[in-house]
Design an enzyme around this catalytic site. Structure first.
Site, PDB file in Angstrom:
ATOM      1  N   LYS A   9      -9.323  -7.814  -0.429  1.00 18.86           N
ATOM      2  CA  LYS A   9      -9.992  -9.097  -0.528  1.00 18.86           C
ATOM      3  C   LYS A   9     -11.177  -8.532  -0.387  1.00 18.86           C
ATOM      4  O   LYS A   9     -11.227  -7.751  -0.150  1.00 18.86           O
ATOM      5  CB  LYS A   9      -9.121 -10.680   0.068  1.00 18.86           C
ATOM      6  CG  LYS A   9      -8.215 -10.700   0.392  1.00 18.86           C
ATOM      7  CD  LYS A   9      -7.341 -11.843   0.611  1.00 18.86           C
ATOM      8  CE  LYS A   9      -6.353 -12.495   0.374  1.00 18.86           C
ATOM      9  NZ  LYS A   9      -5.652 -13.834   1.389  1.00 18.86           N
ATOM     10  N   TYR A  49      -3.012 -18.360  -7.416  1.00 23.14           N
ATOM     11  CA  TYR A  49      -2.702 -18.954  -6.506  1.00 23.14           C
ATOM     12  C   TYR A  49      -2.329 -20.017  -7.368  1.00 23.14           C
ATOM     13  O   TYR A  49      -2.800 -21.227  -5.847  1.00 23.14           O
ATOM     14  CB  TYR A  49      -4.225 -18.707  -5.692  1.00 23.14           C
ATOM     15  CG  TYR A  49      -4.553 -18.171  -4.661  1.00 23.14           C
ATOM     16  CD1 TYR A  49      -3.591 -17.600  -3.792  1.00 23.14           C
ATOM     17  CD2 TYR A  49      -5.825 -16.878  -4.746  1.00 23.14           C
ATOM     18  CE1 TYR A  49      -3.299 -16.147  -2.853  1.00 23.14           C
ATOM     19  CE2 TYR A  49      -5.842 -16.057  -3.950  1.00 23.14           C
ATOM     20  CZ  TYR A  49      -5.274 -15.660  -2.655  1.00 23.14           C
ATOM     21  OH  TYR A  49      -4.513 -14.775  -2.096  1.00 23.14           O
ATOM     22  N   PHE A  57      -6.931 -25.932   1.199  1.00 21.39           N
ATOM     23  CA  PHE A  57      -8.028 -24.623   1.575  1.00 21.39           C
ATOM     24  C   PHE A  57      -8.165 -23.749   0.073  1.00 21.39           C
ATOM     25  O   PHE A  57      -9.076 -22.654  -0.359  1.00 21.39           O
ATOM     26  CB  PHE A  57      -7.347 -23.390   2.045  1.00 21.39           C
ATOM     27  CG  PHE A  57      -5.802 -23.124   2.252  1.00 21.39           C
ATOM     28  CD1 PHE A  57      -5.320 -22.507   1.203  1.00 21.39           C
ATOM     29  CD2 PHE A  57      -5.050 -23.681   2.618  1.00 21.39           C
ATOM     30  CE1 PHE A  57      -3.821 -22.243   0.880  1.00 21.39           C
ATOM     31  CE2 PHE A  57      -3.462 -24.128   2.244  1.00 21.39           C
ATOM     32  CZ  PHE A  57      -3.284 -22.665   1.049  1.00 21.39           C
ATOM     33  N   ARG A  85       4.138  -7.367   3.155  1.00 19.79           N
ATOM     34  CA  ARG A  85       4.188  -8.536   4.218  1.00 19.79           C
ATOM     35  C   ARG A  85       3.733  -8.487   5.802  1.00 19.79           C
ATOM     36  O   ARG A  85       3.716  -8.863   6.876  1.00 19.79           O
ATOM     37  CB  ARG A  85       5.496  -9.368   4.169  1.00 19.79           C
ATOM     38  CG  ARG A  85       5.601 -10.502   2.644  1.00 19.79           C
ATOM     39  CD  ARG A  85       4.726 -11.146   2.327  1.00 19.79           C
ATOM     40  NE  ARG A  85       4.745 -12.126   2.641  1.00 19.79           N
ATOM     41  CZ  ARG A  85       3.794 -12.959   2.501  1.00 19.79           C
ATOM     42  NH1 ARG A  85       2.721 -13.705   1.731  1.00 19.79           N
ATOM     43  NH2 ARG A  85       4.000 -14.574   3.111  1.00 19.79           N
ATOM     44  N   THR A  91      -0.393 -14.742   8.345  1.00 20.85           N
ATOM     45  CA  THR A  91      -1.837 -15.204   7.655  1.00 20.85           C
ATOM     46  C   THR A  91      -3.045 -15.398   7.939  1.00 20.85           C
ATOM     47  O   THR A  91      -3.811 -14.831   7.792  1.00 20.85           O
ATOM     48  CB  THR A  91      -1.116 -16.820   6.417  1.00 20.85           C
ATOM     49  OG1 THR A  91       0.264 -16.682   6.073  1.00 20.85           O
ATOM     50  CG2 THR A  91      -2.496 -17.366   6.152  1.00 20.85           C
ATOM     51  N   ARG A 102      -3.846  -7.295   9.120  1.00 20.39           N
ATOM     52  CA  ARG A 102      -4.052  -8.447  10.002  1.00 20.39           C
ATOM     53  C   ARG A 102      -4.723  -8.684  11.574  1.00 20.39           C
ATOM     54  O   ARG A 102      -5.570  -8.504  11.921  1.00 20.39           O
ATOM     55  CB  ARG A 102      -3.381  -9.838   9.005  1.00 20.39           C
ATOM     56  CG  ARG A 102      -3.582  -9.820   7.663  1.00 20.39           C
ATOM     57  CD  ARG A 102      -3.106 -10.922   7.509  1.00 20.39           C
ATOM     58  NE  ARG A 102      -3.457 -11.845   5.631  1.00 20.39           N
ATOM     59  CZ  ARG A 102      -2.294 -11.976   5.204  1.00 20.39           C
ATOM     60  NH1 ARG A 102      -1.364 -12.699   5.523  1.00 20.39           N
ATOM     61  NH2 ARG A 102      -2.392 -12.192   4.095  1.00 20.39           N
ATOM     62  N   ASN A 116      -8.303 -13.000   5.192  1.00 21.72           N
ATOM     63  CA  ASN A 116      -7.425 -11.810   6.402  1.00 21.72           C
ATOM     64  C   ASN A 116      -7.377 -10.645   5.447  1.00 21.72           C
ATOM     65  O   ASN A 116      -5.975 -10.263   5.698  1.00 21.72           O
ATOM     66  CB  ASN A 116      -6.300 -13.120   6.043  1.00 21.72           C
ATOM     67  CG  ASN A 116      -5.490 -13.820   4.866  1.00 21.72           C
ATOM     68  OD1 ASN A 116      -6.055 -12.905   3.532  1.00 21.72           O
ATOM     69  ND2 ASN A 116      -4.884 -14.200   4.812  1.00 21.72           N
ATOM     70  N   HIS A 119      -3.872  -9.376   0.108  1.00 23.89           N
ATOM     71  CA  HIS A 119      -2.603 -10.591  -0.279  1.00 23.89           C
ATOM     72  C   HIS A 119      -1.090  -9.750  -0.417  1.00 23.89           C
ATOM     73  O   HIS A 119      -1.555  -8.426  -0.568  1.00 23.89           O
ATOM     74  CB  HIS A 119      -3.537 -11.145  -1.204  1.00 23.89           C
ATOM     75  CG  HIS A 119      -1.790 -11.491  -1.993  1.00 23.89           C
ATOM     76  ND1 HIS A 119      -1.358 -12.800  -1.903  1.00 23.89           N
ATOM     77  CD2 HIS A 119      -1.601 -11.011  -3.273  1.00 23.89           C
ATOM     78  CE1 HIS A 119      -0.007 -13.283  -3.076  1.00 23.89           C
ATOM     79  NE2 HIS A 119       0.013 -11.462  -3.666  1.00 23.89           N
ATOM     80  N   GLU A 130       2.949 -11.625 -10.214  1.00 26.53           N
ATOM     81  CA  GLU A 130       1.177 -11.325 -10.012  1.00 26.53           C
ATOM     82  C   GLU A 130       0.816 -10.202 -10.614  1.00 26.53           C
ATOM     83  O   GLU A 130      -0.425  -9.920 -11.421  1.00 26.53           O
ATOM     84  CB  GLU A 130       1.700 -11.116  -8.297  1.00 26.53           C
ATOM     85  CG  GLU A 130       1.581 -12.905  -7.572  1.00 26.53           C
ATOM     86  CD  GLU A 130       1.148 -13.012  -5.936  1.00 26.53           C
ATOM     87  OE1 GLU A 130       1.867 -11.590  -5.962  1.00 26.53           O
ATOM     88  OE2 GLU A 130       1.816 -13.970  -5.542  1.00 26.53           O
TER      89      GLU A 130
END
Ligand code: DAT
Ligand code: MG
Length: 142
Positions: A9, A49, A57, A85, A91, A102, A116, A119, A130
């Site tokens: 990000k 998203y 959010f 993940r 998250t 993270r 964070n 993704h 995606e």
């Protein structure tokens, strides 16, 4: 072999964490099938998203994701969806375990859960969807 979509990000790119994120993916034994730096526009991110549309959010998330370049990655390996993940951590960076991306790198984000760093697709179905959005040339069946 399973594939997942990873996004680094704008906070990760701005803070020069791209190398650290990629080396954690590689250190785990996954391969990097495709990587590109890009400026994602609102339409692309709204599609990505879509499940979060209408949530409080959603707007801050889209705004943040368009605030600077991101790096999109296809990572490949055995159970890479679940594995990445795990590498990313939960998250909310405040409660993400130390040792995770993270938990280690976004610990100062405080109230800004959107910042964070990464993704990662949450299922094989999401990954396929995606990957088609960010890398149409790598979509299944092409
Ligand atoms: P994840 O990215 O761990 O799959 P998600 O899909 O539920 O989490 O949400 C997408 C992104 O939206 C997430 O990375 C950060 C942001 N977000 C999620 N829940 C949030 C919340 N309660 N407050 C602020 N931002 C949130
Ligand atoms: Mg998600």
């Amino acid at each position: 072999m399973e594939r997942t979509l990873v996004l680094i990000k704008p906070d990760g790119v701005k803070r020069n964490l791209v190398g650290q994120v990629l080396s954690r993916i590689e250190a785990k034994g996954y391969s990097l099938v495709a990587i590109k730096t890009m400026n994602a526009d609102r339409a692309l991110l709204a599609k990505h998203y879509a499940e979060h549309e209408g949530k409080p959010f959603f707007e801050p998330l889209i705004e943040f994701m368009t605030s600077g370049p991101i790096v999109a990655v296809i990572a490949e390996g055995n159970r890479v969806v679940e594995g990445f993940r795990k590498l990313a951590g939960t998250t909310d960076p405040t409660t993400a375990e130390p040792g995770t991306i993270r938990g280690d790198l976004a610990a100062d984000a405080g109230t800004k859960v959107v910042q964070n760093i990464v993704h990662g697709s949450d299922s094989v179905e999401s990954a396929n969807r995606e990957i088609e959005i960010f890398f149409p040339e790598f979509a299944k069946g092409r």
